[in-house]
Design an enzyme around this catalytic site. Sequence first.
Site, PDB file in Angstrom:
ATOM      1  N   ASP A  38       0.807  -1.220   0.000  1.00  0.00           N
ATOM      2  CA  ASP A  38       0.000   0.000   0.000  1.00  0.00           C
ATOM      3  C   ASP A  38       0.842   1.273   0.000  1.00  0.00           C
ATOM      4  OD1 ASP A  38      -2.311  -1.491  -0.034  1.00  0.00           O
ATOM      5  OD2 ASP A  38      -2.463  -1.569   2.136  1.00  0.00           O
ATOM      6  N   MET A  91      -5.473  -3.278  -6.421  1.00  0.00           N
ATOM      7  CA  MET A  91      -5.599  -3.130  -4.973  1.00  0.00           C
ATOM      8  C   MET A  91      -5.377  -1.676  -4.534  1.00  0.00           C
ATOM      9  SD  MET A  91      -3.915  -6.667  -3.565  1.00  0.00           S
ATOM     10  CE  MET A  91      -4.991  -8.060  -3.165  1.00  0.00           C
ATOM     11  N   GLY A  92      -5.612  -1.430  -3.262  1.00  0.00           N
ATOM     12  CA  GLY A  92      -5.445  -0.094  -2.708  1.00  0.00           C
ATOM     13  C   GLY A  92      -6.751   0.425  -2.143  1.00  0.00           C
ATOM     14  N   LEU A  94      -2.854 -11.949  -7.722  1.00  0.00           N
ATOM     15  CA  LEU A  94      -1.844 -12.088  -8.774  1.00  0.00           C
ATOM     16  C   LEU A  94      -0.854 -10.918  -8.727  1.00  0.00           C
ATOM     17  CD1 LEU A  94      -3.631 -14.349  -9.737  1.00  0.00           C
ATOM     18  CD2 LEU A  94      -3.633 -13.388 -12.026  1.00  0.00           C
TER      19      LEU A  94
END
Lengths: 422, 422
Positions: free
Chosen positions: B145, B191-192, B299
């Site tokens: 992150d 993501m995030g 992934l």
Amino acid sequence: MSSKANAFYAQSGGVTSVINASACGVIETAREHRDVIAKVYAGRNGIIGALQEELIDTSKESKAAIRGLLQTPSGAFGSCRHKLKSLEKNRAEYERLIDVFRAHNIRYFFYNGGGDSADTCLKVSQLGESLGYPLQAIHVPKTIDNDLPHTDNSPGFGSVAKYVAISTREAALDVASMCASSTKVFILEVMGRHAGWIAAASGLAAEQEGDAPHVILFPEVAFDKKKFLARVEKSVKRFGYCVVVASEGAQTADGRFLSDMGTRDAFGHAQLGGLAPALAAMVKKELGYKYHWAVADYLQRAARHIASQTDLDQAYAVGEAAVKMAVAGKTAVMPAIVRGKGKRYSWRIGEAPLDEVANVEKKMPRNFISRDGFAITPAARDYLQPLIQGEAYPSYRQGLPRYVRMKNELVPRKLRKRFKVA
Amino acid sequence: MSSKANAFYAQSGGVTSVINASACGVIETAREHRDVIAKVYAGRNGIIGALQEELIDTSKESKAAIRGLLQTPSGAFGSCRHKLKSLEKNRAEYERLIDVFRAHNIRYFFYNGGGDSADTCLKVSQLGESLGYPLQAIHVPKTIDNDLPHTDNSPGFGSVAKYVAISTREAALDVASMCASSTKVFILEVMGRHAGWIAAASGLAAEQEGDAPHVILFPEVAFDKKKFLARVEKSVKRFGYCVVVASEGAQTADGRFLSDMGTRDAFGHAQLGGLAPALAAMVKKELGYKYHWAVADYLQRAARHIASQTDLDQAYAVGEAAVKMAVAGKTAVMPAIVRGKGKRYSWRIGEAPLDEVANVEKKMPRNFISRDGFAITPAARDYLQPLIQGEAYPSYRQGLPRYVRMKNELVPRKLRKRFKVA
């Protein structure tokens, strides 16, 4: 034999991470035979480019740019899914093709695609003959679906297989390291609407008992919810987690795709999600396990960064061989990959007649799938393993792969008539 | 200074493709200081392993196995999301940790994680002191992150950034080559949840006007449906296609995640799909474009096959530095990555006090996001580009990466009391 004329090359259908390597093979080899092939024109967006007389003059591209195709994924000249209908239904399209070819002195037709394009290629060759404009039509095999007959495998498949096997192994390590207190089931959805070749390749990730994938869902095996859930639960209980690789074509015994299991969005519209989220919801509801899912989609067939060297070599070789066949005066054929008989993997280029290739779909042999329907067999492993050998890394600049950009300059039109593709 | 004792190392939270490189740095460096650090015990499944007295004896692993950690993604000893509550709320857990450490003569505590684990690390160090069992607690930074303060970037982020930038570039070529007659909009969900660092990295894929990604959705910018659709439409009209990279944390002005837009499955259960399918449905409904979408999920953070060399080097370096700090008698600190001031990227390891790191979240600066909220700025590019430099390829066997398997032998228990983690 062959008289000096131009060649037409087009990419057809879904692209792959190595289809441009076939283009490179065609163009480089044609350049070595300038006494026979004057120029290679590429169809802008595939066969539509021929119909609309939008021909890319590849002679305007530098040697380095053409070489760069070797390491650039997807279709550098554009592709399309346009399928020429039968001669009876749309004779106009075939005649238009011949008109365009005649106007640009195109006598060599290289069509880079799957089963549909093999059929088109064959018809164009036949029609040219009957219209008094003989063409040499050579099909260049390509499909990630690996469903072409008369070739041991299809260029494009090996690289997807490698990507899927690697991704499965990597994601499985992630799940394994967190499963004691977090995600227990991971579902990866991969391509393959009609055949399970790609899903099968994930099976290569497993080296020993307990390794992922623990469940593979093939289109060839009717989905049985009870058996599936039992298998997932068994895997979680035994190994702590379960990795599922599902082919997008997985379906129930009555032919319903699992990806269309009645999902509705807020407005009541069907088919929002894919198969992976649907399976994940099923696992959560019935077994209560925390899950994650991924859908690789285009990432898998564009992943030139981890292409298989074997696949790349073969993709180039079929392009090269297609031109050599044309130069040798052949027509209505396809270069095919022939596997050697020895224990150690070897391959050479053979030749398949197009009338035996067109519209025939090669299914995965039943003995490639385990009896319970959730895994691959040693026979499948023997077949698949060589296809993912070698890492054909592209070169990098500033941390990213250097993919070429073509100029894609169009040849001036010669026909006054425009053609509208239906 | 330091007296000879054992060390405890644990991996915390979501794993990364290079967290094992930090483990490698810790263990290899500790082995060079056997006069100070006797053995490194790793927590089985992270801090839970310490609480339950499940300590992996890394001295049983060969030199080659430890070296193999450098090229193996995810957590080799297991990780967990267990967060120690405040001292007031769960003093028992902290006391248990000290009991276990005392029983095994552990005086060095290396905690490899993000903001939460920095906080735990700090508390353990303080409590040890007050309980008369002084420990040296060093935090080893890790998080995809990239939200840790006092370090220029967090190990683990650079490799996800590289994966996302490459995948965006590759998938965009796929869409570009088919868009004239097929898919026009492609959506990649990354993501995030709290910050847009990962989505921002996709912006590196663009080299010139018109390149993908055409739209980036950041959690930092409130989603505006009208503006989003207008932007997608403009991109399709101008470039023929549109690639959207969406952070899973994208949300509306009133704080609703886009991934929870009312999707219902056949049984009426909420939240089946993710953000990508929801956006795809919106595009289809409002603009009518054919779409595809992908969700990278695990992934992206497990993709060791295309890890950033810079990221890998830094991940190792923070592990190495943590041990050196411990050997030098330090506690309650974290090795931090300090960027050099020169035009050419350079970095060195600095030191940050844990009381300034714990529980502080580093947001993406507003000047990293373009005024319209859909792209990154040159400042963001300058920051991000060095972090994805270099390709740290693993070695391969039979077409697949050789990831190590550890023995993970547990140290015999010494405490009679068992501990149940809540």
